[in-house]
Design an enzyme around this catalytic site. Structure first.
Site, mmCIF file in Angstrom:
data_model
loop_
_atom_site.group_PDB
_atom_site.id
_atom_site.type_symbol
_atom_site.label_atom_id
_atom_site.label_comp_id
_atom_site.label_asym_id
_atom_site.label_seq_id
_atom_site.Cartn_x
_atom_site.Cartn_y
_atom_site.Cartn_z
ATOM 1 N N SER A 1 43.428 52.333 -20.505
ATOM 2 C CA SER A 1 42.939 52.568 -19.246
ATOM 3 C C SER A 1 42.450 51.037 -18.835
ATOM 4 O O SER A 1 41.925 50.309 -19.727
ATOM 5 C CB SER A 1 41.803 53.513 -18.829
ATOM 6 N N ASP A 2 42.208 50.859 -17.337
ATOM 7 C CA ASP A 2 41.314 49.748 -16.998
ATOM 8 C C ASP A 2 39.920 50.149 -17.300
ATOM 9 O O ASP A 2 39.642 51.414 -17.538
ATOM 10 C CB ASP A 2 41.695 49.416 -15.543
ATOM 11 N N CYS A 3 39.030 49.372 -17.162
ATOM 12 C CA CYS A 3 37.791 49.426 -17.591
ATOM 13 C C CYS A 3 37.169 50.394 -16.363
ATOM 14 O O CYS A 3 36.618 49.897 -15.425
ATOM 15 C CB CYS A 3 36.933 48.139 -17.802
#
Length: 691
Positions: free
Chosen positions: A241-243
């Site tokens: 995932s992106d953060c």
């Protein structure tokens, strides 16, 4: 590790020894140690967009958009090799001392292969520009270099293609935005670079985007992760995932009600790793029947396979012998300087450049001595920074001319001193201009004015320079001395005034730690400028659709309906390199071109091939890039160059998103720019039509 077993087998056997809690803990970006299995702590989050980032000293190359302007696969290979080498050197030194903190690992969340579809996007300078073919080619070279293997098959480092998919602002909306885009645009523009990095370069990681696509949050999208990445593209790396993106599911996208449901949705969709705070709830999600332990196991096997591929559990991995002396070594610094020289684009020149026989040079502008403007974002700490002013002082010492310097204005604020009147530095700048033979005006932005949400102002509202800088340029030009504008930005700006009033215009981008030397080399003719624009410079944002419109209609050079100020693929040279003739091979897969440098400058040029299906209704509005090759030519040298064409040259993407054979009636053009009227008017050279 037993070399008789594959990494997949080793990962499966290792994970089989873990409890549910241990397996779930491996899916966190800050994975803890499992001492009983000999597994040390590991932090997955690291960055290497244009050099190892955020973990201390490292070689800082020009920003990604500047690297793209070189149109040079070999350069990208060198950049990737330096990053992997310095990454290993830093990892070896730091982990040996027990430092396994964030930004200290070997899983680099780079490159960013999103399409820079709108010049207002603050993160656009992290990309390789607006063209999917150029983006894919440069990204492939970068990934393969980062992921070079040793004799045991271990990766030196692991790259990650981000952000999947259809992601390019606005930054302020990214956590809740739902992108609706045609299947044609999805498969023709937004996905090709990702597909190339997965299927050709074998990138080890793929990162999802913050936004939704067709109603699904990208980091919880079975369509993206299972159907396309794991299914159609047969990806066998890890997906992250992106953060903070998984928390967006319930907090902003409102597709789930709480963190347990969000974590479960991401896990079921095939998101192996969580950068953020959702996966500490993975065990609870299993206990509540929202996700199965088998799904946790599959994700754990994926992430452990990557750690095994990196040789992190083998003390005899050959890459462990890379020493810290490689960080910022002379060879790497020289590579960064060469990259900066290649990236500079000459947009206008009335003959004043290269500078000769000057006695007094006026250096004016807020970016003349701005170290931040060298770097772009996602950068490391330079061992030494050379601003344009530093480079010009060195040049003055070499040649014996005088430098007069005035800051002129701030980047954004209208005064340099808080108690002063507005525009308090302009009179000084005009005085310097009046005393100078030529004025070198350094304007633009830096990472504080264009960048990621939270790290900077973010997106640009317009393409105009900050008002105080526009005023400075106008007041300096009014003095009447020749003005050379050096623009340091990561994106296209409105340069209509500069085009009309400045003697020359250089796009210097964010040129890296030694950028000041590179700019001086170009200004004084030791190096001929050879960069080409990887993005279109429009006349203003008024010419563009709404920022939130992701349709490609009237966007980028392939679909734009107006006349740009400076087109994609354009860039001038001091040399006069001529295309003498060009022909296509019988199988249509290559173009042979004969080129000659008819000047007394050694120079590089970029041969570009464009294609258009002349009868298909699915063809882009304008010819599209399908091949390119950077060529170095000595003064007077003639050479035959062979350019390979894209595998997709003779195809089109239909409205269903399928790539299909075209009509068979194709036109090819070969030249040093696009085959458009504006490029031909600016360069005085026509492309050769083939067939």
């Amino acid at each position: 590790m037993d070399q008789e077993r594959t990494f997949e087998q080793q990962a499966r056997e290792l994970v089989a020894q873990m409890t549910l809690e241990e397996k779930a803990s491996m899916l966190r970006f800050d994975a803890p140690a499992i001492p009983r299995l000999g597994i040390p702590a590991y932090n997955w989050w690291n960055e290497a967009l244009h050099g190892v980032a955020r973990a201390g000293t490292a070689t800082v190359f020009p920003q990604a958009i500047a690297l793209a302007a070189a149109f040079d696969r070999k350069l990208m290979t060198k950049v990737g090799d330096v990053i992997a080498t310095e990454g290993r050197a830093k990892y070896n030194a730091q982990s040996a001392r027990g430092d396994r903190d964030i930004y200290k690992g070997l899983t680099f969340w780079s490159p960013n292969v999103n399409i820079f579809r709108d010049p207002r996007w603050g993160r656009g300078h992290e990309t390789y520009g607006e063209d999917p073919y150029l983006t894919g080619e440069l990204g492939e070279a970068f990934v393969e270099a980062v992921q070079q293997k040793d004799e045991k098959g271990y990766l030196k480092a692991a790259a990650c293609a981000k952000h999947l998919a259809v992601h390019s602002g606005p930054e302020s909306l990214r956590h809740a935005f739902d992108v609706e885009v045609s299947k044609k645009d999805l498969w023709e523009t937004y996905l090709p670079a990702f597909e190339k990095l997965v299927t050709k370069a074998k990138v080890e990681g793929v990162m999802g985007a913050y936004n939704r696509l067709y109603g699904e949050p990208c980091c919880g999208s079975p369509f993206l992760f299972k159907e396309i990445v794991r299914g159609k593209w047969a990806f066998d790396g890890y997906i992250t995932s992106d953060c903070g993106a998984i928390m967006d599911f319930h907090m902003h996208h409102k597709v789930t009600d709480n963190v347990l449901e969000s974590a479960a949705l991401a896990l079921r969709s095939g998101c192996d790793l969580n950068c953020g705070g959702a996966y500490p709830y993975a065990v609870a999600a299993v206990e509540n029947g929202l996700v199965s332990e088998e799904e946790i196991t599959a994700c754990a096997e994926h992430v452990m396979r990557t750690r095994l591929r990196l040789g992190l559990f083998d003390p005899d991995c050959s890459f462990n012998r890379i020493g810290y002396e490689k960080v910022c070594c002379p060879e790497h610094i020289a590579a960064a300087l060469d990259a900066a020289r290649e990236s500079i684009v000459l947009l206008k020149n009335d003959g004043i450049l290269p500078l000769k026989d000057v006695k007094t040079v006026g250096v004016i502008g807020p970016n003349a001595d701005n170290r931040t403007a060298l770097l772009g974002n996602y950068h490391g700490t330079p061992d030494r920074s050379v601003t344009p002013l530093d480079g010009l002082w060195a040049e003055a010492d070499r040649q014996g001319f005088r430098v007069l310097y005035a800051r002129g204005c701030e980047l954004l604020r209208d005064r340099g001193e808080s108690l002063a009147a507005a525009n308090d530095r302009i009179a000084e700048a005009q005085a310097v201009a009046a005393q100078s033979d030529v004025v070198l005006l350094f304007l633009g932005l830096d990472e504080t004015l264009e960048g990621e949400e939270g790290d900077a102002t973010g997106d640009k509202e317009t393409l105009a320079l900050p008002a105080v800088q526009q005023l400075l340029m106008e007041k300096v030009c009014e003095v009447g001395k020749p003005v050379v504008l050096v623009l340091m930005t990561g994106s296209a700006m409105d340069l209509r005034y500069a085009d009309a009033h400045c003697a020359a215009v250089l796009q210097g981008w964010y040129p890296g730690a030694r950028g000041g030397w590179a700019i001086a080399d170009v200004l004084f003719g030791r190096v001929s400028p050879s960069g080409k624009l990887p993005v279109t410079f429009y006349r203003s944002a008024d010419d563009l659709p709404a920022f939130t419109d992701y349709s490609m209609e009237n966007r980028t050079y392939r679909y734009y309906q107006g006349e740009p100020l400076y087109p994609f693929g354009y860039g001038l040279s001091y040399a006069d390199v001529r295309l003498l003739d060009a022909e296509r091979s019988e199988d249509g897969r290559t173009v042979r071109a004969r080129v000659k440098n008819e000047s007394d400058f050694d120079a590089a040029e970029v041969l570009q091939i464009y294609v258009r299906d002349e009868e298909s209704a699915f063809a882009p509005r304008h010819p599209a890039l399908c091949g390119f090759e950077r060529v170095q030519l000595a003064a007077g040298e003639e050479r035959i160059v062979e350019i390979a064409l894209s595998e997709q040259t003779y195809t089109v993407v239909d409205d269903s998103g399928a790539r299909v054979p075209g009509s068979g009636k194709y036109a090819l053009w070969c030249g040093f720019n696009q085959p458009d009227a504006r490029s031909e008017a600016l360069t005085g050279k026509k492309c050769i039509r083939i067939g």
